[in-house]
Design a protein around this motif. Structure first.
Motif, mmCIF file in Angstrom:
data_model
loop_
_atom_site.group_PDB
_atom_site.id
_atom_site.type_symbol
_atom_site.label_atom_id
_atom_site.label_comp_id
_atom_site.label_asym_id
_atom_site.label_seq_id
_atom_site.Cartn_x
_atom_site.Cartn_y
_atom_site.Cartn_z
ATOM 1 N N ALA A 182 45.685 -15.829 -39.873
ATOM 2 C CA ALA A 182 45.521 -16.190 -41.944
ATOM 3 C C ALA A 182 43.656 -15.907 -42.329
ATOM 4 O O ALA A 182 43.855 -15.218 -43.337
ATOM 5 N N LEU A 183 42.745 -16.199 -41.203
ATOM 6 C CA LEU A 183 41.630 -15.172 -41.924
ATOM 7 C C LEU A 183 41.794 -14.071 -41.433
ATOM 8 O O LEU A 183 41.039 -13.327 -42.101
ATOM 9 N N TYR A 184 41.809 -13.514 -39.878
ATOM 10 C CA TYR A 184 41.765 -12.748 -38.731
ATOM 11 C C TYR A 184 41.723 -11.176 -39.712
ATOM 12 O O TYR A 184 41.609 -10.464 -40.266
ATOM 13 N N LEU A 185 42.824 -11.798 -39.976
ATOM 14 C CA LEU A 185 43.997 -10.341 -40.852
ATOM 15 C C LEU A 185 43.367 -9.691 -42.115
ATOM 16 O O LEU A 185 43.598 -8.445 -42.516
ATOM 17 N N PRO A 186 42.913 -10.707 -42.548
ATOM 18 C CA PRO A 186 42.565 -10.729 -44.736
ATOM 19 C C PRO A 186 40.923 -10.283 -44.107
ATOM 20 O O PRO A 186 40.887 -9.219 -44.539
ATOM 21 N N LEU A 187 40.448 -10.318 -42.791
ATOM 22 C CA LEU A 187 39.005 -9.694 -43.154
ATOM 23 C C LEU A 187 39.205 -8.484 -42.228
ATOM 24 O O LEU A 187 38.514 -7.575 -43.124
ATOM 25 N N THR A 188 40.205 -8.338 -41.556
ATOM 26 C CA THR A 188 40.074 -6.863 -41.229
ATOM 27 C C THR A 188 40.220 -6.268 -42.426
ATOM 28 O O THR A 188 39.942 -4.759 -42.355
ATOM 29 N N ALA A 189 41.062 -6.246 -43.382
ATOM 30 C CA ALA A 189 42.080 -5.834 -43.932
ATOM 31 C C ALA A 189 41.152 -5.332 -45.140
ATOM 32 O O ALA A 189 41.005 -3.989 -45.790
ATOM 33 N N TRP A 190 40.310 -6.412 -45.394
ATOM 34 C CA TRP A 190 39.628 -6.536 -46.939
ATOM 35 C C TRP A 190 37.958 -6.279 -46.355
ATOM 36 O O TRP A 190 37.432 -5.722 -47.674
ATOM 37 N N LEU A 191 37.443 -6.434 -45.331
ATOM 38 C CA LEU A 191 35.964 -6.590 -45.500
ATOM 39 C C LEU A 191 35.352 -5.126 -44.891
ATOM 40 O O LEU A 191 34.484 -4.823 -45.800
ATOM 41 N N PRO A 192 36.542 -3.837 -44.309
ATOM 42 C CA PRO A 192 34.831 -2.640 -45.384
ATOM 43 C C PRO A 192 35.375 -2.478 -46.054
ATOM 44 O O PRO A 192 33.462 -1.619 -46.935
ATOM 45 N N THR A 193 36.155 -2.628 -47.405
ATOM 46 C CA THR A 193 36.191 -2.499 -49.322
ATOM 47 C C THR A 193 34.869 -3.006 -49.182
ATOM 48 O O THR A 193 34.219 -3.417 -50.203
ATOM 49 N N PHE A 194 35.067 -4.798 -49.116
ATOM 50 C CA PHE A 194 33.722 -5.515 -49.330
ATOM 51 C C PHE A 194 32.395 -4.706 -49.348
ATOM 52 O O PHE A 194 31.468 -4.839 -49.752
ATOM 53 N N TYR A 195 32.570 -5.165 -47.812
ATOM 54 C CA TYR A 195 30.903 -4.290 -47.418
ATOM 55 C C TYR A 195 30.401 -2.859 -48.320
ATOM 56 O O TYR A 195 29.284 -3.294 -47.938
ATOM 57 N N ASN A 196 31.303 -2.489 -48.600
ATOM 58 C CA ASN A 196 31.101 -0.733 -49.087
ATOM 59 C C ASN A 196 30.999 -1.205 -50.799
ATOM 60 O O ASN A 196 30.034 -1.030 -50.888
ATOM 61 N N GLU A 197 31.431 -2.526 -51.527
ATOM 62 C CA GLU A 197 31.749 -2.612 -53.112
ATOM 63 C C GLU A 197 30.664 -3.729 -53.108
ATOM 64 O O GLU A 197 29.817 -3.191 -53.752
#
Length: 197
Positions: A11-26
């Protein structure tokens, strides 16, 4: 408890790997290339940590520490991956995320075979429940982050909720029975009868 432990981790790992690239960029201001490269660290570390866990489990009789230790560290690693920005410490947080998300898995999937109340016919049912629950939270987790971020205008609330939920892995691990020590009704695989005996 095995379903909860794996579900809390995914529940933590999959959302992190899905959203962190966008989060880090934005939010953090990384380029998309660098953000994607950073998020590639956890799977690489995870592969290595799974191999290490397999070798260590041959030497260490206890099983619970393989779940409890990553479970208790995972939330802190998740918070670090979100809050540390583009700093050298971010590497350490992402390495810890990869370790926590994968180190426990060889043990988690071997424990059903060691539980005294689970016979061989039911092991596949336990495995199926673990994988199905992980798939379910893997679908809901990224969706949860997207919806909450759209409603609140920040990623931090959704990520924080998932980081806290990930500690369910450590709590479930503490509640699990220890299966690594020899069960009175089962011979130890090192000293018990061999196939050719």
């Amino acid at each position: 408890l095995l379903v909860i432990a794996n579900g809390a981790a995914m529940a933590l790992y999959l959302p992190l790997t899905a959203w962190l690239p966008t989060f880090y960029n934005e939010v953090v201001g990384m380029s998309l290339n660098r953000a994607a490269a950073m998020v590639g660290i956890p799977p690489l570390v995870g592969m290595l940590s799974m191999l290490a866990a397999g070798f260590i489990s041959l030497r260490v009789r206890a099983r619970k520490p393989f779940i409890v230790i990553p479970g208790l560290l995972f939330g802190f690693a998740g918070f670090g991956a979100v809050l540390l920005g583009d700093s050298p410490l971010l590497f350490a947080a992402l390495i810890l995320v990869g370790f926590c998300a994968w180190f426990y898995q060889p043990t988690l999937f071997s424990m059903p075979m060691e539980l005294p109340e689970v016979d061989s016919a039911n092991v596949s049912l336990v495995w199926g429940a673990i994988i199905s629950a992980a798939g379910f939270v893997g679908f809901l987790g990224p969706l949860f982050v997207g919806v909450v971020t759209d409603l609140t205008g920040t990623y931090l609330i959704a990520f924080s909720v998932l980081c806290v939920l990930s500690w369910g892995m450590g709590i479930a691990g503490l509640k699990l029975p220890e299966t690594g020590k020899q069960h009175p009704t089962r011979p130890d695989w090192r000293t018990g009868p061999r196939l050719n005996d």
